[in-house]
Design an enzyme around this catalytic site. Sequence first.
Site, short mmCIF file in Angstrom:
data_model
loop_
_atom_site.label_atom_id
_atom_site.label_comp_id
_atom_site.label_asym_id
_atom_site.label_seq_id
_atom_site.Cartn_x
_atom_site.Cartn_y
_atom_site.Cartn_z
N HIS A 391 0.82 -1.22 0.00
CA HIS A 391 0.00 0.00 0.00
C HIS A 391 0.85 1.27 0.00
CE1 HIS A 391 -3.69 2.03 0.03
NE2 HIS A 391 -4.29 1.48 1.06
N ASP A 395 -2.22 2.43 -4.47
CA ASP A 395 -3.45 2.84 -3.80
C ASP A 395 -4.54 1.80 -4.05
OD1 ASP A 395 -2.33 5.18 -2.84
OD2 ASP A 395 -2.93 6.35 -4.60
#
Length: 420
Positions: A391, A395
């Site tokens: 992450h 995204d």
Amino acid sequence: MAEVKVPELAESITEGTIAEWLKNVGDNVDKGEAILELETDKVNVEVVSEEAGVLSEQLAEEGDTVEVGQAVAVVGEGQVNTSNDSSNESSQKDEAKEKETPKQSNPNSSESENTQDNSQQRINATPSARRHARKNGVDLSEVSGKGNDVLRKDDVENSQKSSSQTAKSESKSQNSGSKQTNNNPSKPVIREKMSRRKKTAAKKLLEVSNQTAMLTTFNEVDMTNVMDLRKRKKEQFIKDHDGTKLGFMSFFTKAAVAALKKYPEVNAEIDGDDMITKQFYDIGIAVSTDDGLLVPFVRDCDKKNFAEIEQEIANLAVKARDKKLGLDDMVNGSFTITNGGIFGSMMSTPIINGNQAAILGMHSIITRPIAVDKDTIENRPMMYIALSYDHRIIDGKEAVGFLKTIKELIENPEDLLLES
């Protein structure tokens, strides 16, 4: 005289463990011939001699850890002089005989021991096996190997165990290569050393877990159309491509390439304060072996057709199971696909491989009722797919979009063929 040194292997590999000596002291060695097998963090590699001659010295034993550039053997010219070793052995035996009781020193017994010593010299065994046999009084002529021509130390150890254990425990020990501890006989356990590769895998997996912000997103794929296409084309595919079978992995590989082009963040990695976005598509295909899961890479998948991808996957799988993978097969990939469905997995959260940003997980195809429109429910072959991703780089929007692209291309395989 020439030293044989551990060669440069790969940037990330600095040491290895001697898994097996392929040559014994006194054996003739050709230039370029392998003298030992080295187990590294990724693959087993053979260390070869750069000179022809006779192996005159082994500088490390099986199980020893050796570093890149370290000398592990000496290859000399001509025949090896083993008279010193022989005379030392002989003198040690003579000293032992002088200390024996009169009952043990009768001529018949001495003659028997000499015959046994000569017999042991004729048996092809590694130096460590001979040392262990001498130390523990094991007759090498009574030791059975594991199907090869050379007796090894573990063969001698297993022979010792067999003399004090039942046939059942002997078989168990030989098959597992482990040691059973019986502090509590009612709760038996088996303790064994982890292989170098398994220890490295455990370390790397923990590093990924601790050093990435890993998250997994899921989707499901209706496999009806791709299964129908494969069924219609598989016989012709085999004929056109010399027996190569058309599997699902090539479809998912090509779909992954298309999705990586659309979402380049998924084909990236972090290096310090920089993000490196790869402009190549080397896709890792996880392969299950006796040594655990290995991930060799199919190079330049964007430039290969379905048949070339299937052929390379098959070749890499054979090499992996035969322990013939080279370091070039295992490093510098960009993305990985793992198929837990071959083991029956319905859903999982795969762990990112190495410095990559994401991994795609395939799973079992299960027929279940699906609402195909507002008024119709049909039984369809469905597969859950998962994308585990870092992450820090990717995204949620990109991760979901990537997986949705995979889904759309697999459900419409004609579009996938056009993408290719």
